[in-house]
Write a protein that holds these residues in place. Structure first.
Motif, PDB file in Angstrom:
ATOM      1  N   ALA A  52       0.709  -1.249  -0.010  1.00 33.69           N
ATOM      2  CA  ALA A  52       0.019  -0.190   0.028  1.00 33.69           C
ATOM      3  C   ALA A  52       0.878   1.309  -0.044  1.00 33.69           C
ATOM      4  O   ALA A  52       0.587   2.353  -0.624  1.00 33.69           O
ATOM      5  CB  ALA A  52      -0.895   0.053   1.037  1.00 33.69           C
ATOM      6  N   TYR A  53       2.044   1.269   0.706  1.00 37.57           N
ATOM      7  CA  TYR A  53       2.698   2.439   0.831  1.00 37.57           C
ATOM      8  C   TYR A  53       3.469   2.646  -0.490  1.00 37.57           C
ATOM      9  O   TYR A  53       3.536   3.791  -1.095  1.00 37.57           O
ATOM     10  CB  TYR A  53       4.019   2.265   1.864  1.00 37.57           C
ATOM     11  CG  TYR A  53       4.949   3.308   2.056  1.00 37.57           C
ATOM     12  CD1 TYR A  53       4.350   4.482   3.034  1.00 37.57           C
ATOM     13  CD2 TYR A  53       6.173   3.291   1.583  1.00 37.57           C
ATOM     14  CE1 TYR A  53       5.121   5.547   3.033  1.00 37.57           C
ATOM     15  CE2 TYR A  53       6.966   4.336   1.483  1.00 37.57           C
ATOM     16  CZ  TYR A  53       6.503   5.754   2.508  1.00 37.57           C
ATOM     17  OH  TYR A  53       7.368   6.577   2.488  1.00 37.57           O
ATOM     18  N   LEU A  54       3.970   1.552  -1.374  1.00 40.81           N
ATOM     19  CA  LEU A  54       4.427   1.726  -2.535  1.00 40.81           C
ATOM     20  C   LEU A  54       3.518   2.247  -3.774  1.00 40.81           C
ATOM     21  O   LEU A  54       3.786   3.045  -4.546  1.00 40.81           O
ATOM     22  CB  LEU A  54       4.992   0.392  -3.111  1.00 40.81           C
ATOM     23  CG  LEU A  54       6.371  -0.233  -2.312  1.00 40.81           C
ATOM     24  CD1 LEU A  54       6.807  -1.396  -2.890  1.00 40.81           C
ATOM     25  CD2 LEU A  54       7.486   1.047  -2.204  1.00 40.81           C
ATOM     26  N   MET A  55       2.159   2.016  -3.465  1.00 35.45           N
ATOM     27  CA  MET A  55       1.215   2.158  -4.442  1.00 35.45           C
ATOM     28  C   MET A  55       0.513   3.727  -4.193  1.00 35.45           C
ATOM     29  O   MET A  55       0.143   4.410  -5.244  1.00 35.45           O
ATOM     30  CB  MET A  55      -0.166   1.234  -4.354  1.00 35.45           C
ATOM     31  CG  MET A  55       0.365  -0.011  -4.750  1.00 35.45           C
ATOM     32  SD  MET A  55      -0.996  -1.402  -4.718  1.00 35.45           S
ATOM     33  CE  MET A  55      -2.323  -0.429  -5.352  1.00 35.45           C
ATOM     34  N   SER A  56       0.938   4.217  -2.870  1.00 36.58           N
ATOM     35  CA  SER A  56       0.217   5.507  -2.776  1.00 36.58           C
ATOM     36  C   SER A  56       1.127   6.611  -3.122  1.00 36.58           C
ATOM     37  O   SER A  56       2.265   6.465  -3.143  1.00 36.58           O
ATOM     38  CB  SER A  56       0.064   5.558  -1.152  1.00 36.58           C
ATOM     39  OG  SER A  56       1.367   5.768  -0.362  1.00 36.58           O
ATOM     40  N   GLY A  57       0.312   7.809  -3.529  1.00 37.87           N
ATOM     41  CA  GLY A  57       1.117   8.949  -3.983  1.00 37.87           C
ATOM     42  C   GLY A  57       1.413   9.912  -2.787  1.00 37.87           C
ATOM     43  O   GLY A  57       1.033   9.860  -1.726  1.00 37.87           O
ATOM     44  N   GLY A  58       2.433  10.712  -3.112  1.00 36.96           N
ATOM     45  CA  GLY A  58       3.020  11.437  -1.920  1.00 36.96           C
ATOM     46  C   GLY A  58       2.685  13.159  -2.334  1.00 36.96           C
ATOM     47  O   GLY A  58       3.377  13.915  -1.774  1.00 36.96           O
ATOM     48  N   GLU A  59       1.645  13.443  -3.126  1.00 34.17           N
ATOM     49  CA  GLU A  59       1.505  14.671  -3.536  1.00 34.17           C
ATOM     50  C   GLU A  59       1.010  15.489  -2.266  1.00 34.17           C
ATOM     51  O   GLU A  59       0.193  14.995  -1.524  1.00 34.17           O
ATOM     52  CB  GLU A  59       0.641  14.925  -4.809  1.00 34.17           C
ATOM     53  CG  GLU A  59      -0.651  14.350  -4.566  1.00 34.17           C
ATOM     54  CD  GLU A  59      -0.815  13.002  -4.922  1.00 34.17           C
ATOM     55  OE1 GLU A  59      -1.783  12.276  -4.471  1.00 34.17           O
ATOM     56  OE2 GLU A  59      -0.101  12.265  -5.463  1.00 34.17           O
ATOM     57  N   VAL A  60       1.395  16.987  -2.346  1.00 36.52           N
ATOM     58  CA  VAL A  60       0.685  17.806  -1.212  1.00 36.52           C
ATOM     59  C   VAL A  60       0.155  18.994  -2.099  1.00 36.52           C
ATOM     60  O   VAL A  60       0.913  19.735  -2.554  1.00 36.52           O
ATOM     61  CB  VAL A  60       1.931  18.176  -0.397  1.00 36.52           C
ATOM     62  CG1 VAL A  60       1.206  19.089   0.699  1.00 36.52           C
ATOM     63  CG2 VAL A  60       2.507  17.010   0.421  1.00 36.52           C
TER      64      VAL A  60
END
Length: 106
Positions: A52-60
């Motif tokens: 799940a961490y690898l699939m999630s995006g990190g945009e702010v």
């Protein structure tokens, strides 16, 4: 009078946490085979979280910043938590449906 209630709450909370942490250890000592099953379950959850961490995006985005999410790591952790919830939810639904179908065929 409110202070006495808060102190009683804190004492009971600490007792509850201690019992919740200690009781599984007592049970595991009585049945050592359960440790392996617990480790398998925890390992599966860790693997699901990594996926799940690898699939999630990190945009702010500016909308995230108004909600208190200011870093890429925070955004990625929130996304990973939501993704993990969805993965576990879908897996649980599939397991329940499979169990009911296999029960009805027996």
């Amino acid at each position: 009078m409110l202070d006495i209630g808060l102190y009683a709450f804190y004492v009971l909370l600490i007792i509850g946490i201690a019992v919740a942490a200690f009781w599984p250890l007592v049970h595991a000592a009585q049945d050592p085979k359960s440790i392996g099953k617990s480790a398998l379950g925890i390992g599966t959850l860790v693997l699901i979280f990594v996926i799940a961490y690898l699939m999630s995006g990190g945009e702010v985005t500016p909308q995230y910043e108004t909600l208190g999410v200011h870093t890429e790591f925070s955004s990625k952790m929130i996304g990973a938590g939501m993704m993990m919830f969805y993965i576990v939810l879908i897996g649980s639904i599939i397991a329940i449906v499979f169990a009911e179908i296999s029960k009805s065929l027996k």
